[in-house]
Design an enzyme around this catalytic site. Structure first.
Site, PDB file in Angstrom:
ATOM      1  N   GLU A  87      30.194 -67.293  -1.817  1.00  0.00           N
ATOM      2  CA  GLU A  87      29.020 -68.001  -1.303  1.00  0.00           C
ATOM      3  C   GLU A  87      29.191 -69.517  -1.304  1.00  0.00           C
ATOM      4  O   GLU A  87      28.889 -70.179  -0.315  1.00  0.00           O
ATOM      5  CB  GLU A  87      27.761 -67.580  -2.069  1.00  0.00           C
ATOM      6  CG  GLU A  87      27.369 -66.111  -1.859  1.00  0.00           C
ATOM      7  CD  GLU A  87      27.184 -65.713  -0.400  1.00  0.00           C
ATOM      8  OE1 GLU A  87      27.120 -66.598   0.477  1.00  0.00           O
ATOM      9  OE2 GLU A  87      27.117 -64.499  -0.133  1.00  0.00           O
ATOM     10  N   HIS A 106      31.975 -65.622   6.668  1.00  0.00           N
ATOM     11  CA  HIS A 106      32.206 -64.651   5.598  1.00  0.00           C
ATOM     12  C   HIS A 106      33.290 -63.636   5.971  1.00  0.00           C
ATOM     13  O   HIS A 106      33.890 -63.022   5.083  1.00  0.00           O
ATOM     14  CB  HIS A 106      30.922 -63.868   5.302  1.00  0.00           C
ATOM     15  CG  HIS A 106      30.085 -64.435   4.192  1.00  0.00           C
ATOM     16  ND1 HIS A 106      30.608 -64.859   2.994  1.00  0.00           N
ATOM     17  CD2 HIS A 106      28.729 -64.612   4.086  1.00  0.00           C
ATOM     18  CE1 HIS A 106      29.624 -65.281   2.205  1.00  0.00           C
ATOM     19  NE2 HIS A 106      28.479 -65.149   2.845  1.00  0.00           N
ATOM     20  N   GLU A 126      24.159 -55.351  -0.184  1.00  0.00           N
ATOM     21  CA  GLU A 126      24.548 -56.342  -1.181  1.00  0.00           C
ATOM     22  C   GLU A 126      23.336 -56.621  -2.082  1.00  0.00           C
ATOM     23  O   GLU A 126      22.246 -56.811  -1.561  1.00  0.00           O
ATOM     24  CB  GLU A 126      24.995 -57.652  -0.538  1.00  0.00           C
ATOM     25  CG  GLU A 126      25.446 -58.653  -1.597  1.00  0.00           C
ATOM     26  CD  GLU A 126      25.963 -59.975  -1.035  1.00  0.00           C
ATOM     27  OE1 GLU A 126      25.852 -60.223   0.172  1.00  0.00           O
ATOM     28  OE2 GLU A 126      26.465 -60.752  -1.856  1.00  0.00           O
ATOM     29  N   HIS A 141      27.501 -69.121   9.038  1.00  0.00           N
ATOM     30  CA  HIS A 141      27.721 -68.662   7.659  1.00  0.00           C
ATOM     31  C   HIS A 141      28.177 -67.195   7.621  1.00  0.00           C
ATOM     32  O   HIS A 141      29.194 -66.877   7.007  1.00  0.00           O
ATOM     33  CB  HIS A 141      26.423 -68.847   6.862  1.00  0.00           C
ATOM     34  CG  HIS A 141      26.508 -68.449   5.434  1.00  0.00           C
ATOM     35  ND1 HIS A 141      26.775 -69.355   4.431  1.00  0.00           N
ATOM     36  CD2 HIS A 141      26.374 -67.243   4.825  1.00  0.00           C
ATOM     37  CE1 HIS A 141      26.800 -68.721   3.271  1.00  0.00           C
ATOM     38  NE2 HIS A 141      26.553 -67.439   3.476  1.00  0.00           N
ATOM     39  N   GLU A 142      27.430 -66.333   8.288  1.00  0.00           N
ATOM     40  CA  GLU A 142      27.785 -64.906   8.228  1.00  0.00           C
ATOM     41  C   GLU A 142      29.117 -64.655   8.930  1.00  0.00           C
ATOM     42  O   GLU A 142      29.922 -63.850   8.475  1.00  0.00           O
ATOM     43  CB  GLU A 142      26.679 -64.035   8.844  1.00  0.00           C
ATOM     44  CG  GLU A 142      25.274 -64.248   8.281  1.00  0.00           C
ATOM     45  CD  GLU A 142      25.183 -64.296   6.765  1.00  0.00           C
ATOM     46  OE1 GLU A 142      25.992 -63.620   6.106  1.00  0.00           O
ATOM     47  OE2 GLU A 142      24.316 -65.028   6.237  1.00  0.00           O
ATOM     48  N   ASN A 160      27.730 -57.941   6.719  1.00  0.00           N
ATOM     49  CA  ASN A 160      28.404 -56.640   6.828  1.00  0.00           C
ATOM     50  C   ASN A 160      29.520 -56.679   7.867  1.00  0.00           C
ATOM     51  O   ASN A 160      29.353 -57.198   8.951  1.00  0.00           O
ATOM     52  CB  ASN A 160      27.403 -55.571   7.258  1.00  0.00           C
ATOM     53  CG  ASN A 160      26.099 -55.671   6.516  1.00  0.00           C
ATOM     54  OD1 ASN A 160      26.085 -55.645   5.305  1.00  0.00           O
ATOM     55  ND2 ASN A 160      25.003 -55.845   7.249  1.00  0.00           N
ATOM     56  N   GLY A 177      18.158 -64.170   4.267  1.00  0.00           N
ATOM     57  CA  GLY A 177      18.351 -64.750   5.592  1.00  0.00           C
ATOM     58  C   GLY A 177      19.137 -63.833   6.510  1.00  0.00           C
ATOM     59  O   GLY A 177      18.724 -63.557   7.637  1.00  0.00           O
ATOM     60  N   ALA A 178      20.275 -63.371   6.014  1.00  0.00           N
ATOM     61  CA  ALA A 178      21.134 -62.531   6.847  1.00  0.00           C
ATOM     62  C   ALA A 178      22.227 -61.940   5.986  1.00  0.00           C
ATOM     63  O   ALA A 178      22.408 -62.351   4.842  1.00  0.00           O
ATOM     64  CB  ALA A 178      21.762 -63.354   7.970  1.00  0.00           C
ATOM     65  N   MET A 179      22.973 -60.981   6.549  1.00  0.00           N
ATOM     66  CA  MET A 179      23.984 -60.286   5.757  1.00  0.00           C
ATOM     67  C   MET A 179      25.252 -60.061   6.570  1.00  0.00           C
ATOM     68  O   MET A 179      25.198 -59.592   7.697  1.00  0.00           O
ATOM     69  CB  MET A 179      23.385 -58.962   5.270  1.00  0.00           C
ATOM     70  CG  MET A 179      24.322 -58.148   4.422  1.00  0.00           C
ATOM     71  SD  MET A 179      24.788 -59.024   2.893  1.00  0.00           S
ATOM     72  CE  MET A 179      26.433 -58.394   2.660  1.00  0.00           C
TER      73      MET A 179
HETATM   74  N1  PHE Z   1      25.358 -62.385   1.376  1.00  0.00           N
HETATM   75  C1  PHE Z   1      24.253 -62.882   2.141  1.00  0.00           C
HETATM   76  C2  PHE Z   1      24.672 -64.264   2.603  1.00  0.00           C
HETATM   77  O1  PHE Z   1      24.663 -65.212   1.946  1.00  0.00           O
HETATM   78  C3  PHE Z   1      22.993 -63.029   1.397  1.00  0.00           C
HETATM   79  C4  PHE Z   1      22.341 -61.766   0.977  1.00  0.00           C
HETATM   80  C5  PHE Z   1      22.396 -61.363  -0.328  1.00  0.00           C
HETATM   81  C6  PHE Z   1      21.639 -61.027   1.877  1.00  0.00           C
HETATM   82  C7  PHE Z   1      21.767 -60.223  -0.758  1.00  0.00           C
HETATM   83  C8  PHE Z   1      21.003 -59.894   1.477  1.00  0.00           C
HETATM   84  C9  PHE Z   1      21.062 -59.491   0.138  1.00  0.00           C
HETATM   85  O2  PHE Z   1      25.186 -64.498   3.580  1.00  0.00           O
HETATM   86 ZN    ZN Z   2      26.668 -65.908   2.192  1.00  0.00          ZN
END
Ligand code: PHE
Ligand code: ZN
Length: 869
Positions: free
Chosen positions: A318, A299, A119, A295-296, A263, A259-261
């Site tokens: 977000e 998502h 991302e 949060h993750e 996926n 912070g984190a992703m």
């Molecule tokens: N989408 C991630 C989040 O908010 C943030 C993120 C963006 C991480 C771009 C890495 C690169 O949960």
């Molecule tokens: Zn997010």
């Protein structure tokens, strides 16, 4: 540099139905084979453009036939193919170099681990693809790697098959049944430790949960695992959302840009948001882990199942997901405490951004580099906008709107308008006017005027909103909920009745709906002139101005029923006092402190019934960042002097009480993580920071030495780092020796040194750049040392300009390594417009130096050119 506009959006010309990927992992030469089923959506002869950056193309096959170089066009940014059939298979082979990928975007190595970050636009650094969120495909992945070095092989979805190969290699095949955009793609390979657990969903599916980390750190994953299970349960209970794969994997890595992703099925986390135990993590770290794990996870429905049509819609996922994680944390802990902390962070980061040259609406209409828009505005203000909808339509309608959103748009890439439509449809509340919150930038301000008529027992409140933005013109008044209470002299709330000729509705619990530039509300049956508690619970993200004096805020600080506003009153009164002190310092006048303030402070201090966390927040002075916002021309030294003076005066007048209360809280308790214990530590450490203004540092050293947890130890250490006395060195050396092998704790050490007010700080920071614990390639370390120093206003704004030139040099150095981290750092120059003339000249030459650098990244260019414009 080229700008991308929302208004230019066009649908993709081709659809990718499936993509099968195969990776042969190698440090410097990873081979990627991609096989896609495509079909044309647009007209015949439509060009197929596949994004691709820093890739080495090996070969292309169209329906099995290898293409000759003359049959496609290759550029720096991708691959164009012409004259394609309606349906076809495209197979592409290319090579990449993960070890050289210091931008940490695409496939890279963190420590010994292969991992990905895609991302928003990282996938194009892995293979040629239509790298945009509205292209949703079904992915499968075969990962091949050396078995000994990389025993763990992961990708999205469910594990389909794995096995050994000859020459010491093995493979794993992962299949993700859910169509997804490329930014949610992930792959991980490494020799990892693992903590395993499971979760039974509401329809009785048993989900396998794994958290992977460096070997030896497994014991530090328990809080993250507990948080994951709690998140899964909470999303079922509060939103009816269930997990949808057989397995949920989280991998913690040390080198990560954010912070984190989220996926799909394979979250990649900055280890900062996974690893914790009492000895190495603070209470704030534990809370952060719970919130980011949540949060993750959230998502998965708000972001993954329903994703964004294009990156202008970023707040769709977000803002909504931050709202959901804030609600999760509120339900898990103390709601008002959570609200205070969320609003504080909004005011400190988002309000500042929204008043600066980089101010933008939560839905921007243009960008040069989308990576620059992962901002406090998109996230935190975005969450406030969702919260306002929640307040306007109420919890039941909001839930119905969410249900409708999921039902209508599951599996699609949509726009913020689609979310608003769901909320409007489910509630019947017209949100047309409200949409301005998506397109306008700047923090609205609300001015309040009142009149009381004793004879008719009417109290009228006139609200005037102003809605300027530093980067837009032609704005309109907003629609927003505004919650208020009217207190009488003994602190009781009047029941709110609007005069019958009012046509404005008064929602339950005192929420007015404001929609005009100026509006007057008349409240009836009011016996005596009330004191207003305005914008309770921070119902709208606005600044409120009244003509109240210190006395009224002192009254609210003591009596307000709304806990958030009790806190807010404490900050307002302290700000009023501090700004007066700053003005006096600037005018070379004599400094004095009002008794009203000291009395109000002392009442809170001695209130033994008050929640300890709320008390701690109320006794904390507004930060330097908050105070800086209100100054037209920045005189940083004066701000520090005023704040330090106030601290000393408080300890001079109330030292005995502060000392006594600190002592009563400072028993050696066993370390536990419940809200009550955290609140007790927070209050104790807030009191300790006042004791830091005393000459004698024995109490602080003792707390450092006797601490049985990081919260207490670090609080003492950061006070000592500002002290001129002997004990400082003992503590700092001890801390370094104790934790030098733990990079997460070393981040704290670096930040403590870099935030010190002492004059040797710039020198200490430069020394640490050379220290073995520091590595400029690791974003956490850069943020802790260089980022913290850049936000240390006293030194950053040093009158000789040395702070500016140091940071400008670091921006340029980092830009070659990791442009995203470089542009994040460049953001600290955004106070440019408010500097005095001399400082402006100094900063300007640094900004120009940056802009004139050859091969500057788009990331840094966009930020710095906005600041200079
Ligand atoms: N989408 C991630 C989040 O908010 C943030 C993120 C963006 C991480 C771009 C890495 C690169 O949960
Ligand atoms: Zn997010």
């Amino acid at each position: 540099m080229e700008k991308i506009y929302l208004k230019d959006y066009e649908k993709p010309a081709y659809e990718v139905k499936t993509i099968d990927l195969e990776f042969e992992l190698h440090d410097t030469n990873t081979l990627v084979k991609s096989s896609m089923r495509l079909s044309r959506k647009g007209k015949e002869n439509e060009v197929l453009f596949l994004n691709g950056e820093e890739l080495e193309l090996i070969s292309i096959f169209l329906d099995g036939r290898e293409l000759h170089e003359s049959e496609y066009e290759l550029s720096e940014s991708g691959l164009s193919l012409h004259q394609l059939p309606k349906e076809f298979t495209l197979e592409i082979h290319n090579a990449i170099n993960p070890e050289a990928n210091t931008a940490l975007d695409g496939l890279y190595k963190s420590g010994g681990i292969f991992c990905t970050q895609n991302e928003p636009e990282g996938f194009r650094r892995i293979t040629y693809f239509m790298d945009r969120p509205d292209v949703m495909a079904v992915y499968s992945t075969k990962v091949i790697a050396d078995k000994k070095a990389y025993p763990v092989l992961l990708s999205n979805g469910n594990l389909f098959e794995k096995g050994d190969m000859d020459d010491g290699k093995h493979y794993a095949i992962w299949k993700d049944p859910f169509p997804k955009p490329s930014y949610l793609y992930a792959l991980v390979a490494g020799d990892l430790g693992c903590v395993n657990d499971s979760f039974r969903t509401m329809s009785k599916n048993e989900i396998e949960l794994n958290i992977y980390c460096d070997k030896g750190n497994e014991a530090q994953c328990t809080h993250a695992m507990d948080s994951l299970k709690a998140s899964m349960k909470w999303d079922e209970e509060r939103f009816g959302r269930e997990y949808d794969l057989e397995i949920y994997n989280i991998v913690a890595v040390d080198s990560f840009n954010m912070g984190a992703m989220e996926n799909k099925g394979l979250n990649v986390f900055n280890s900062h948001y996974v690893l914790a135990d009492a000895d190495t993590a603070t209470d704030t770290n534990f809370m952060g882990i719970e919130s980011v794990i949540g949060h993750e996870y959230f998502h998965n429905w708000t972001g993954n199942r329903i994703t964004c049509r294009d990156w202008f819609q970023l707040t769709l996922k977000e803002g909504l997901t931050v709202f959901r994680d804030q609600e999760f944390s509120s339900d898990m802990n103390t709601r008002s405490v959570q609200r205070i902390s969320d609003v504080k962070s909004l005011q400190e980061r988002q309000f500042v951004e929204d008043a600066s040259p980089t101010s933008h609406p939560i839905k921007p209409d243009a960008y040069i580099q989308i990576n620059n828009f992962y901002t406090a505005t998109i996230y935190e203000k975005g969450a406030e906008v969702i919260r306002m909808i929640h307040t306007l339509i109420g919890e039941a309608n909001f839930r119905a709107g969410m249900d409708l959103y999921f039902k209508t748009f599951d599996g699609q890439a949509v726009r913020t308008e689609d979310f608003i439509w769901s909320m409007q449809e489910a509630s019947g509340f017209n949100l047309e006017h409200f949409k301005l919150w998506y397109s306008q930038s700047g923090t609205p301000e609300v001015n309040i005027q009142t009149a009381f008529d004793k004879d008719t027992r009417r109290f009228s409140v006139t609200l005037t909103q102003s809605y300027l933005s530093p980067t837009q013109i032609g704005q309109q008044p907003y629609l927003f909920p505004f919650k208020l209470g009217l207190l009488n002299k003994n602190g009781q709330e009047n029941s709110l009745k609007l005069a019958s000729n009012e046509n404005q509705p008064l929602l339950d619990k005192g929420v007015l709906i404001i929609s005009k530039e100026e509006e007057t509300f008349i409240f009836t049956d009011i016996e005596e002139e009330p004191i207003m508690s305005l914008n309770q619970n921070f119902s709208a993200p606005v600044k409120v101005h009244t003509s109240y004096a210190l006395e009224e805020y002192a009254f609210l600080m003591e009596h307000d029923k709304d806990e958030f506003n009790r806190f807010e009153a404490s900050q307002t009164i302290a700000s009023m006092v501090l700004h007066k002190l700053i003005d006096t310092i600037e005018a070379n006048g004599p400094l004095t402190l009002s008794d009203v303030y000291v009395n109000a402070f002392s009442k809170v201090l001695l209130d033994m019934k008050m929640d300890m966390s709320l008390k701690a927040d109320s006794l904390t002075l507004p930060s330097i960042a908050i105070l800086m916002q209100e100054r037209k021309v920045l005189d940083v030294e004066a701000i520090y002097m005023a704040r330090n003076f106030l601290k000393r005066e408080i300890i001079r007048s109330l030292g005995a009480d502060i000392q006594a209360q600190y002592t009563s809280l400072n028993h050696s308790y066993e370390y536990t993580l419940d809200s009550a214990s955290m609140a007790r530590r927070k209050l104790k450490n807030t009191l300790l920071s006042y004791l830091g203004a005393l000459k004698d540092e024995t109490v602080i050293l003792n707390q450092y030495r006797n601490a049985n947890n990081m919260t207490d130890r670090l609080s003492a250490l950061s006070i000592l780092a500002n002290s001129r006395e002997e004990g400082k060195l003992e503590a700092l050396n001890d801390f370094y020796e104790r934790y030098k092998d733990n990079t997460l704790v070393m981040n704290k050490y670096l930040a403590v040194i870099a935030s010190s007010e002492l004059k040797e700080t710039p020198m200490n920071v430069k020394k640490l750049l050379e220290d073995e614990v520091f590595d400029i390639k690791v974003p956490n370390l850069v943020r802790s040392l260089i980022g913290t120093f850049a936000r240390n206003a006293l030194h950053f704004h040093a009158v000789d300009g040395s702070g500016y030139s140091f940071i400008a040099d670091k921006v340029l150095e980092l830009d070659k390594i990791n442009p995203q981290i470089a542009s994040g750092l460049a953001g600290v120059f955004k106070d440019y417009g408010r500097l005095n003339e001399k400082a402006k000249v100094l900063m300007k030459s640094e900004l120009e130096k940056i802009l004139s650098t050859k091969e500057l990244s788009k990331n840094v260019y966009e930020i710095v050119s906005k600041i200079l414009a």
